[in-house]
Design an enzyme around this catalytic site. Structure first.
Site: not given
Ligand code: F6P
Length: 340
Positions: A10, A70, A101, A123, A125, A127, A169
């Site tokens: 992301g 991804r 990660d 990230t 997040d 984490d 998440r």
């Molecule tokens: O990168 C982590 C994150 O921001 C999470 O918090 C979230 O669930 C996910 O990415 C959302 O991803 P996408 O952009 O693929 O919808």
């Protein structure tokens, strides 16, 4: 020397500051190759050369000028071989991998194929283990806190319970920090499940006294009664994560049904990840980028940069992905002081 850079997973504010930091701190005889769309660009051989002019002023921009995806080369047929061939074709002496990660897990696996890799943790997040902060998190917390601030007055005027759903998440860092900063009346994060009855009781008590409430809930929060997190199980990414979203609406409906109070939901989602980075994230991204280039120049491969206190250090990439950095109980207990 030729050094490739890729950004995977992301996107988040501060990625461009890292890219600029790498390019601007590289030696005159180093050529920087930007790989487009994360690992996908190394499979499809999509790249661009990056000069000082190309990165002029980009540290203030959100997203990543290299694009991201991804894509997991280990589930793409022939993906790993294509990457190994393309690294040779591009004559890359080293690769700087900027990711969370999933992206860094791929990086450690690629190290075992003798690729010379330096990692940069990323990230919103926050984490990633063994680093105090990842860039993008600070921006996301500010956006989240601003949204919760704004929702307080409308919730109060209408005597409603307002649920605000934020990203996160497995780790509730964004939700707890944005909630604390903006004075949310209940903070629900994945690390500390609660029953629906417990949630309703806190809100009943709050509504009896103050007549309105704002609840910050992380997308990965799961009430004790539910078996799975709320999301679309038919949609998973290449790393097996389901697309989350919907816990805010789920709670608003069930709390309304059980308590009779008027409820509404706001899902912040990707808004938290967009736009220009805060000064903190610009500086952290810049420091990570410059330090990553230093590791490449020293030949310190298989390692990633990390923030420890106010120092940028380096650790094996495997330490960063060894476990998730979750919100500890002491921190949650602090937030609990302000519930209700
Ligand atoms: O990168 C982590 C994150 O921001 C999470 O918090 C979230 O669930 C996910 O990415 C959302 O991803 P996408 O952009 O693929 O919808």
């Amino acid at each position: 020397m030729r050094v490739g850079i890729l950004t995977g997973g992301g996107d988040c504010p501060g990625l461009n500051a890292v890219i600029r930091g790498i390019v601007r701190s590289s030696n005159e005889d180093t050529e920087i190759i930007g790989i487009m769309q994360g690992w996908k660009g190394l499979i499809d051989l999509e790249y661009t050369s990056l000069t000082d002019q190309d990165v002029e002023g980009i540290h203030i921009l959100g997203g990543t000028i290299l694009g991201t995806s991804r894509v997991n080369p280990f589930v793409v047929e022939g993906g790993v071989d294509k990457i190994l061939n393309n690294v040779k074709k591009l004559s890359l002496d080293a690769l700087i991998v900027i990711g969370g990660d999933d992206t860094l897990t791929v990086a450690t696996k690629m190290v075992s194929y003798n690729l010379k890799i330096v990692g940069v943790p990323k990230t919103i997040d926050n984490d990633v283990a063994n680093t105090d902060y990842t860039f993008g998190f600070h921006t996301a917390v500010n956006v989240g806190a601003d949204a919760i601030d704004r929702l307080q007055s409308t919730a109060k005027s209408h005597r409603r319970i307002m649920f605000v759903e934020l990203m996160g998440r497995e780790a509730g860092w964004i939700t707890i920090e944005a909630g604390l900063a903006a004075g949310a009346h209940l903070i629900l994060i994945p690390e500390f499940p609660m029953t629906i009855e417990e949630i309703c009781n806190i809100l009943r008590h709050r509504m009896e006294g103050s007549k309105y409430a704002v609840v910050a809930v992380a997308e990965g929060f799961k009430p004790t009664e539910l078996e799975d997190m709320v999301g679309d199980k038919t949609k998973t990414d290449a790393f097996g994560h389901i697309q989350l979203g919907g816990i805010g609406h789920y709670l608003a409906d069930i709390v309304k049904e059980k308590t009779g109070y008027d409820t509404r939901t706001v899902v912040l989602g990707h808004l938290l990840r967009g736009g220009t980075p805060t000064a903190f994230d610009r500086i952290l991204g810049t420091r990570y980028g410059v330090s990553a280039m230093e590791l490449v120049e020293k030949g310190d491969f298989g390692r990633m940069v990390a923030l420890r206190g106010n120092d940028i250090i380096s650790i094996p990439i495997s330490y960063g992905i060894s476990t998730k950095k979750l919100v500890p109980f002491e921190y949650y207990r602090l937030a609990q002081t302000f519930f209700g």
